[in-house]
Design a protein around this motif. Structure first.
Motif, PDB file in Angstrom:
ATOM      1  N   LEU A 165      -5.245 -10.713  13.293  1.00  0.00           N
ATOM      2  CA  LEU A 165      -5.194 -11.156  12.298  1.00  0.00           C
ATOM      3  C   LEU A 165      -3.854 -11.035  12.008  1.00  0.00           C
ATOM      4  O   LEU A 165      -3.394  -9.916  11.313  1.00  0.00           O
ATOM      5  CB  LEU A 165      -5.737 -10.148  11.251  1.00  0.00           C
ATOM      6  N   GLY A 166      -3.060 -12.135  12.767  1.00  0.00           N
ATOM      7  CA  GLY A 166      -1.565 -12.692  12.922  1.00  0.00           C
ATOM      8  C   GLY A 166      -1.112 -12.752  11.311  1.00  0.00           C
ATOM      9  O   GLY A 166       0.486 -13.005  11.540  1.00  0.00           O
ATOM     10  N   LYS A 167      -1.774 -13.380  10.691  1.00  0.00           N
ATOM     11  CA  LYS A 167      -1.724 -13.622   9.525  1.00  0.00           C
ATOM     12  C   LYS A 167      -1.527 -12.725   8.115  1.00  0.00           C
ATOM     13  O   LYS A 167      -1.196 -12.445   7.081  1.00  0.00           O
ATOM     14  CB  LYS A 167      -2.055 -14.969   8.992  1.00  0.00           C
ATOM     15  N   LEU A 168      -1.739 -11.361   8.766  1.00  0.00           N
ATOM     16  CA  LEU A 168      -2.050  -9.834   7.363  1.00  0.00           C
ATOM     17  C   LEU A 168      -0.615  -8.901   7.754  1.00  0.00           C
ATOM     18  O   LEU A 168      -0.506  -8.732   9.058  1.00  0.00           O
ATOM     19  CB  LEU A 168      -3.218  -9.316   7.710  1.00  0.00           C
ATOM     20  N   VAL A 169      -0.044  -9.280   6.520  1.00  0.00           N
ATOM     21  CA  VAL A 169       1.515  -7.948   6.679  1.00  0.00           C
ATOM     22  C   VAL A 169       1.179  -7.007   5.635  1.00  0.00           C
ATOM     23  O   VAL A 169       0.837  -7.945   4.291  1.00  0.00           O
ATOM     24  CB  VAL A 169       2.576  -9.414   5.922  1.00  0.00           C
ATOM     25  N   VAL A 170       1.336  -6.226   6.316  1.00  0.00           N
ATOM     26  CA  VAL A 170       0.859  -4.737   5.265  1.00  0.00           C
ATOM     27  C   VAL A 170       2.611  -4.084   4.936  1.00  0.00           C
ATOM     28  O   VAL A 170       3.065  -3.696   6.115  1.00  0.00           O
ATOM     29  CB  VAL A 170       0.062  -3.782   5.268  1.00  0.00           C
ATOM     30  N   LEU A 171       3.201  -4.494   3.675  1.00  0.00           N
ATOM     31  CA  LEU A 171       4.458  -3.101   3.844  1.00  0.00           C
ATOM     32  C   LEU A 171       4.074  -2.313   2.551  1.00  0.00           C
ATOM     33  O   LEU A 171       3.126  -2.399   1.530  1.00  0.00           O
ATOM     34  CB  LEU A 171       4.886  -3.377   2.638  1.00  0.00           C
ATOM     35  N   TYR A 172       5.029  -1.201   3.521  1.00  0.00           N
ATOM     36  CA  TYR A 172       3.962   0.051   3.166  1.00  0.00           C
ATOM     37  C   TYR A 172       5.229   0.921   2.356  1.00  0.00           C
ATOM     38  O   TYR A 172       6.119   1.192   3.226  1.00  0.00           O
ATOM     39  CB  TYR A 172       3.622   0.769   4.516  1.00  0.00           C
ATOM     40  N   ASP A 173       4.722   1.589   1.185  1.00  0.00           N
ATOM     41  CA  ASP A 173       5.831   1.888   0.268  1.00  0.00           C
ATOM     42  C   ASP A 173       5.898   3.824   0.550  1.00  0.00           C
ATOM     43  O   ASP A 173       5.180   4.299   0.294  1.00  0.00           O
ATOM     44  CB  ASP A 173       5.111   2.589  -1.265  1.00  0.00           C
ATOM     45  N   ASP A 174       6.676   3.990   1.975  1.00  0.00           N
ATOM     46  CA  ASP A 174       6.648   5.053   2.694  1.00  0.00           C
ATOM     47  C   ASP A 174       8.306   6.009   2.155  1.00  0.00           C
ATOM     48  O   ASP A 174       9.300   6.357   2.374  1.00  0.00           O
ATOM     49  CB  ASP A 174       7.082   5.384   3.849  1.00  0.00           C
ATOM     50  N   ASN A 175       7.582   6.702   1.108  1.00  0.00           N
ATOM     51  CA  ASN A 175       8.053   7.119  -0.312  1.00  0.00           C
ATOM     52  C   ASN A 175       8.383   8.727   0.156  1.00  0.00           C
ATOM     53  O   ASN A 175       8.923   9.399  -0.369  1.00  0.00           O
ATOM     54  CB  ASN A 175       8.263   6.740  -1.906  1.00  0.00           C
ATOM     55  N   LEU A 176       6.913   9.347   0.884  1.00  0.00           N
ATOM     56  CA  LEU A 176       7.358  10.743   1.473  1.00  0.00           C
ATOM     57  C   LEU A 176       6.983  11.933  -0.147  1.00  0.00           C
ATOM     58  O   LEU A 176       6.906  12.983   0.472  1.00  0.00           O
ATOM     59  CB  LEU A 176       8.588  11.470   1.686  1.00  0.00           C
ATOM     60  N   CYS A 209       0.751  -1.027  -0.757  1.00  0.00           N
ATOM     61  CA  CYS A 209      -0.192  -0.031  -0.085  1.00  0.00           C
ATOM     62  C   CYS A 209       0.749   0.830   0.190  1.00  0.00           C
ATOM     63  O   CYS A 209       2.187   1.309   0.724  1.00  0.00           O
ATOM     64  CB  CYS A 209      -1.297  -0.287   1.457  1.00  0.00           C
ATOM     65  N   GLY A 210       0.336   2.337  -0.479  1.00  0.00           N
ATOM     66  CA  GLY A 210       0.723   3.559  -0.437  1.00  0.00           C
ATOM     67  C   GLY A 210      -0.103   4.504   1.006  1.00  0.00           C
ATOM     68  O   GLY A 210      -0.555   4.647   1.774  1.00  0.00           O
ATOM     69  N   ASP A 211       0.815   5.636   0.599  1.00  0.00           N
ATOM     70  CA  ASP A 211       0.358   6.792   1.529  1.00  0.00           C
ATOM     71  C   ASP A 211      -1.611   7.249   0.781  1.00  0.00           C
ATOM     72  O   ASP A 211      -2.138   7.291   2.221  1.00  0.00           O
ATOM     73  CB  ASP A 211       1.059   8.100   1.080  1.00  0.00           C
ATOM     74  N   GLY A 212      -1.599   7.345   0.029  1.00  0.00           N
ATOM     75  CA  GLY A 212      -2.880   7.562  -0.483  1.00  0.00           C
ATOM     76  C   GLY A 212      -3.972   5.818   0.777  1.00  0.00           C
ATOM     77  O   GLY A 212      -5.101   7.112   0.631  1.00  0.00           O
ATOM     78  N   ASP A 213      -3.390   4.846   0.222  1.00  0.00           N
ATOM     79  CA  ASP A 213      -4.061   4.386   0.950  1.00  0.00           C
ATOM     80  C   ASP A 213      -4.036   4.325   2.397  1.00  0.00           C
ATOM     81  O   ASP A 213      -5.561   4.448   3.403  1.00  0.00           O
ATOM     82  CB  ASP A 213      -3.806   2.508   0.875  1.00  0.00           C
ATOM     83  N   LEU A 214      -2.952   5.167   2.779  1.00  0.00           N
ATOM     84  CA  LEU A 214      -3.155   5.044   4.654  1.00  0.00           C
ATOM     85  C   LEU A 214      -4.017   6.393   4.929  1.00  0.00           C
ATOM     86  O   LEU A 214      -4.966   6.662   6.408  1.00  0.00           O
ATOM     87  CB  LEU A 214      -1.745   5.176   4.936  1.00  0.00           C
TER      88      LEU A 214
END
Length: 667
Positions: free
Chosen positions: A184-195, A162-167
């Motif tokens: 929900l321990g099997k949920l892994v979100v990688l956040y494209d934190d590119n500013l 996901c990106g900034d817009g999603d959050l």
């Protein structure tokens, strides 16, 4: 020697990552449309997931125990298409070359059902995140129901990019909060934190501490400071996999448009790089400037290892399931049935028939139907947005999912949008028929998710109650007017507004059978019950509209929901005045439109005057009533008053229907 192997592997990793980067860049450039920045920055994340860490089998993209990957920042679709091609899914280079073109399987934003490996339709920001929470919920519930003694036949992760817009979007707040509550321990979100967002630096509008925010939601949060550091990203993902009681957020500081002359700016977000910038980017990253859609043999072979690994993992699961099936034949048979989306044989025999001696609100009838079929439709799963006592959507013999993951009652809290997106994720996961419910007027909060259910053509059910001004004293803020007609405008979405308890039962049966998105609009107030046998209610509902009385030749009265009993009374008064009226109940526009023209013409002959009656917006009725008809409805907001008084004062009454009908007949 180990250093040499390490250097060689590093070089191979970078070659493979750049192959993905430039498939995306070339696709966007050829289309002269798209978003190259995120693929350039996030390719290392996608590479690690697809090449090394995710469990999936490209030869069987619907394998039920595959890990799911959801690209919530769907504008980065070229990244996903490139990864699917390289990982061995049936998505050839020719499809990447047709990116964003009419008829291709690589649309501008990922669409469920278009390309193998696309788990859900994403694009409207935040919805992929929300649907992923639903997918993880489905996994946790099905694992609790079906796993036995070391046979973990449901045991997969849900990964999100996901990106900034999603959050920023509110839906991420709703669903992230609930995901933490549900553990929900099997949920892994990688956040494209590119500013960077489309308007410029995120500091213009987005300055919260994301780490503290998600920790407050009871998430496990990590930070990777370099989006090109494969070792650090992998370590963070493996740590997230090991965290079993909380969902995980991994902030990855990336550079949008990495390697391009526009890197780190909003200029690389939403448009093609341009011919010169593409060449410069390829030069910067050591890629042949004169080649497009190029995948070196070494990179292709490296990516191909994932396909062989996936086949091996799938075969191991098949072997385990075979042993499970021998040891536990009954749950195994049920598991096979639900993942095939096949209802149990004879389940419909549990559909109740309501007697005519007592009026019943259709919301109460819905509760009776749900609980009557609960034992034979165990895949039915869901709840309400903090309104189970009002919408009557609760299984009486099941615990809360939050307390016991085997439980079928999900308490979504006051999160209408998040709830409906989660329902869509559960439906896309497979093995469940999920539903969410709230007051009908609050469907507006969730409209985008309802639209997404129809667009994906998934089996999501939305149960809305308090369906008209008849709900009474809560007044205009809670009284739906335009919602019913508005939702009927959504392509492929099936509408149900039943007239009574027996129509409600028939609508529930049809909604469960159709395997597509539908909604019900149910009454708060009690309504007279139609004689199921006399009127052939179940058969009539299957046609979307049917005659309760076909004897009148002077005028046809058409109604839905609570207004059906009203027009039946009006027909009696008209008959006493010498006017013979036929009465048609139309519980579903969509289902009626699916009938052949002969049936529609026979039910609503063009030459007979028609009066439609519905306590809502009138606009959509004119295609049925024709040039010589009229509508009694509401093109204004409601009023705070007891339901019967509100209906009477606003013209939804027997007297008003009789008055308008007489005028039509005299024309």
């Amino acid at each position: 020697m180990s250093d040499q192997l390490s250097d060689k592997q590093h070089a191979l990793d970078q070659l493979s990552i750049n192959a993905l980067r430039f498939l995306a860049v070339d696709a966007v450039q050829k289309a002269n449309s798209g978003h190259p920045g995120a693929p350039l920055g996030c390719a290392p994340i996608a590479y690690l997931l697809y090449h090394k860490l995710m469990r999936y089998d490209p030869a069987d993209p619907k394998w039920i125990n595959r890990d799911r990957f959801v690209l919530s920042n769907g504008h980065a679709s070229a990244l996903l298409y490139g990864a699917l091609h390289l990982a061995g899914y049936g998505l050839p280079i020719s499809q990447l070359e047709q990116f964003r073109q009419y008829g291709s399987h690589t649309p501008g934003h990922p669409e469920y059902g278009e390309a193998p490996g696309v788990e859900v339709t994403t694009g409207p920001l935040g919805q992929g995140f929300g649907m992923a929470v639903g997918i993880a919920t489905a996994e946790k519930h099905m694992a609790a129901v079906y796993n036995r003694d070391g046979h973990n036949i449901v045991n997969h992760f849900t990964y999100v990019l996901c990106g900034d817009g999603d959050l920023m979007e509110g839906i991420s707040h709703e669903t992230a909060s609930l995901a933490g509550t549900l553990g929900l321990g099997k949920l892994v979100v990688l956040y494209d934190d590119n500013l960077i967002s489309l308007d410029g630096p995120t500091e213009l509008s987005y300055t919260e501490d994301v780490t503290l925010r998600f920790e407050a939601y009871n998430w496990h949060v990590q930070m990777v400071h370099d989006g090109n550091d494969l070792v650090a990203i992998e370590a963070a993902i493996r740590a997230a996999q090991a965290e079993t009681t909380r969902p995980s957020l991994i902030r990855v500081r990336t550079v949008i448009g990495y390697g391009s002359p526009k890197a780190g700016t909003s200029k690389v977000h939403g448009e093609a790089l341009g011919v010169d910038a593409v060449k410069a980017t390829k030069k910067n990253l050591g890629w042949p400037e004169d080649k497009t859609f190029y995948v070196p043999e070494e990179a292709a072979a490296n990516w191909g290892k994932a396909k062989a690994r996936g086949k091996k993992e799938h075969e191991a699961w098949n072997a385990d399931f075979a042993e499970y099936k021998k040891a536990y034949p009954e749950p195994a048979a049920e598991f096979e049935r639900v993942i095939a989306a096949k209802l149990a044989d004879g389940w419909e025999k549990k559909i109740p028939v309501f007697p005519t001696d007592k009026a019943v609100a259709t919301r109460n009838a819905g509760q009776v139907v749900m609980n009557a079929v609960a034992g034979v439709v165990p895949e039915l799963f869901g709840g309400a947005a903090d309104l189970t006592a009002s919408t009557k959507t609760i299984f009486k013999d099941s615990p809360s999912f939050h307390v016991d993951p085997k439980g079928r009652n999900v308490f979504f809290g006051v999160r209408e949008f998040g709830m409906c997106a989660m329902v869509n994720g559960m439906a896309a996961h497979g093995g469940l028929i999920p539903f969410g419910s709230t007051f009908f007027v609050f469907s507006d909060y969730a409209r985008s998710a309802i639209r997404m259910a129809a667009l994906m053509n998934v089996h999501s059910l939305f149960v809305f109650t308090h369906d008209s001004i008849g709900l009474g004293e809560d007044g205009p803020t809670h009284q739906p007017i335009e919602q019913l007609m508005s939702l009927r405008l959504i392509p492929h979405l099936t509408d149900f507004r039943p007239a009574d308890a027996n129509e409600t039962a028939a609508c529930w049966q049809l909604a469960l059978e159709r395997k597509s998105a539908s909604f019900m609009a149910l009454s708060r107030q009690d309504l007279p019950v139609l004689d199921a046998a006399k009127y052939k209610v179940a058969e009539g509902v299957r046609k979307g509209a049917y005659a309760l009385d076909a004897s009148g030749k002077d005028i046809i009265l058409i109604a839905t929901g609570s207004e059906v009993s009203l027009v039946l009374k009006a027909a009696e008064e008209l008959k006493a005045a010498g006017i013979n009226a036929s009465v048609v109940s139309m519980p579903s526009f969509r289902v009626f439109e699916e009938q052949d023209q002969a049936y529609r013409d026979q039910l609503l002959p063009e030459s007979t005057p028609k009066l439609a009656v519905e306590a809502g917006a009138t606009l959509g009725w004119y295609k049925y009533i024709g040039h010589n008809g009229a509508v009694v409805g509401l093109d204004r907001f409601g009023a705070s008053a007891p339901g019967p008084i509100a209906m009477e004062k606003l013209g939804i009454s027997v007297a008003h229907v009789v008055e308008v009908a007489k005028k039509l007949v005299k024309k």
